[in-house]
Design a protein around this motif. Structure first.
Motif, PDB file in Angstrom:
ATOM      1  N   TRP A  10       0.811  -1.212   0.000  1.00 47.38           N
ATOM      2  CA  TRP A  10       0.000   0.000   0.000  1.00 47.38           C
ATOM      3  C   TRP A  10       0.844   1.261   0.000  1.00 47.38           C
ATOM      4  O   TRP A  10       0.440   2.264  -0.565  1.00 47.38           O
ATOM      5  CB  TRP A  10      -1.013  -0.025   1.144  1.00 47.38           C
ATOM      6  N   LYS A  34     -11.490   4.270 -10.431  1.00 45.63           N
ATOM      7  CA  LYS A  34     -12.041   3.389  -9.401  1.00 45.63           C
ATOM      8  C   LYS A  34     -10.941   2.469  -8.855  1.00 45.63           C
ATOM      9  O   LYS A  34      -9.955   2.198  -9.533  1.00 45.63           O
ATOM     10  CB  LYS A  34     -13.161   2.534  -9.998  1.00 45.63           C
ATOM     11  N   GLU A  35     -11.140   1.991  -7.630  1.00 45.68           N
ATOM     12  CA  GLU A  35     -10.151   1.118  -6.982  1.00 45.68           C
ATOM     13  C   GLU A  35      -9.799  -0.075  -7.859  1.00 45.68           C
ATOM     14  O   GLU A  35      -8.630  -0.432  -7.981  1.00 45.68           O
ATOM     15  CB  GLU A  35     -10.679   0.619  -5.636  1.00 45.68           C
ATOM     16  N   ARG A  46      -7.196  -4.976  -4.986  1.00 45.82           N
ATOM     17  CA  ARG A  46      -8.046  -3.814  -4.725  1.00 45.82           C
ATOM     18  C   ARG A  46      -7.925  -3.374  -3.270  1.00 45.82           C
ATOM     19  O   ARG A  46      -7.925  -2.181  -2.967  1.00 45.82           O
ATOM     20  CB  ARG A  46      -9.508  -4.124  -5.062  1.00 45.82           C
ATOM     21  N   VAL A  49      -5.080  -1.011  -2.841  1.00 48.62           N
ATOM     22  CA  VAL A  49      -5.431   0.325  -3.315  1.00 48.62           C
ATOM     23  C   VAL A  49      -6.322   1.010  -2.284  1.00 48.62           C
ATOM     24  O   VAL A  49      -6.118   2.177  -1.949  1.00 48.62           O
ATOM     25  CB  VAL A  49      -6.133   0.265  -4.691  1.00 48.62           C
ATOM     26  N   ASN A  50      -7.292   0.277  -1.755  1.00 44.34           N
ATOM     27  CA  ASN A  50      -8.212   0.830  -0.759  1.00 44.34           C
ATOM     28  C   ASN A  50      -7.448   1.373   0.441  1.00 44.34           C
ATOM     29  O   ASN A  50      -7.706   2.483   0.903  1.00 44.34           O
ATOM     30  CB  ASN A  50      -9.221  -0.235  -0.324  1.00 44.34           C
ATOM     31  N   LEU A  53      -5.634   4.614  -0.505  1.00 43.40           N
ATOM     32  CA  LEU A  53      -6.555   5.733  -0.688  1.00 43.40           C
ATOM     33  C   LEU A  53      -7.131   6.202   0.639  1.00 43.40           C
ATOM     34  O   LEU A  53      -7.325   7.398   0.847  1.00 43.40           O
ATOM     35  CB  LEU A  53      -7.676   5.357  -1.666  1.00 43.40           C
ATOM     36  N   ARG A  64     -13.147  11.256  -0.286  1.00 45.65           N
ATOM     37  CA  ARG A  64     -13.833  10.010  -0.662  1.00 45.65           C
ATOM     38  C   ARG A  64     -15.283  10.078  -0.214  1.00 45.65           C
ATOM     39  O   ARG A  64     -15.572  10.392   0.930  1.00 45.65           O
ATOM     40  CB  ARG A  64     -13.141   8.816  -0.002  1.00 45.65           C
ATOM     41  N   THR A  70     -13.948   8.923  -5.589  1.00 44.43           N
ATOM     42  CA  THR A  70     -12.854   9.605  -4.901  1.00 44.43           C
ATOM     43  C   THR A  70     -12.328  10.720  -5.783  1.00 44.43           C
ATOM     44  O   THR A  70     -12.075  10.516  -6.966  1.00 44.43           O
ATOM     45  CB  THR A  70     -11.716   8.593  -4.599  1.00 44.43           C
TER      46      THR A  70
END
Length: 74
Positions: A10, A34-35, A46, A49-50, A53, A64, A70
């Motif tokens: 991450w 988008k993620e 994903r 990424v989440n 973010l 967000r 986002t």
């Protein structure tokens, strides 16, 4: 960044998104991908990424909103 690059943690995703914001590839107010799309592009999960973010939102770089996506903070 090419689609062949794999960012597996991450922090790497965090740094790449921050780079895009600082270089104004993504400008204030822009909606970011988008993620799922970012995960595919960056070669990671994903959930990775989440996490990145969420951290960037907590740091004030992203805004967000559930169902609205986002955006780069203005």
């Amino acid at each position: 960044m090419s689609t062949t690059t794999e960012l597996t943690n991450w922090q790497s995703v965090h740094d790449e998104v921050l780079r895009r914001i600082h270089t104004r590839e993504w400008k204030p107010g822009d909606q970011i991908p988008k993620e799922v799309e970012l995960a595919e592009e960056l070669g990671c999960a994903r959930a990775t990424v989440n996490r990145a973010l969420r951290e960037l939102a907590a740091e004030g770089f992203l805004d967000r909103r559930r169902k609205a996506g986002t955006r780069v903070a203005t």
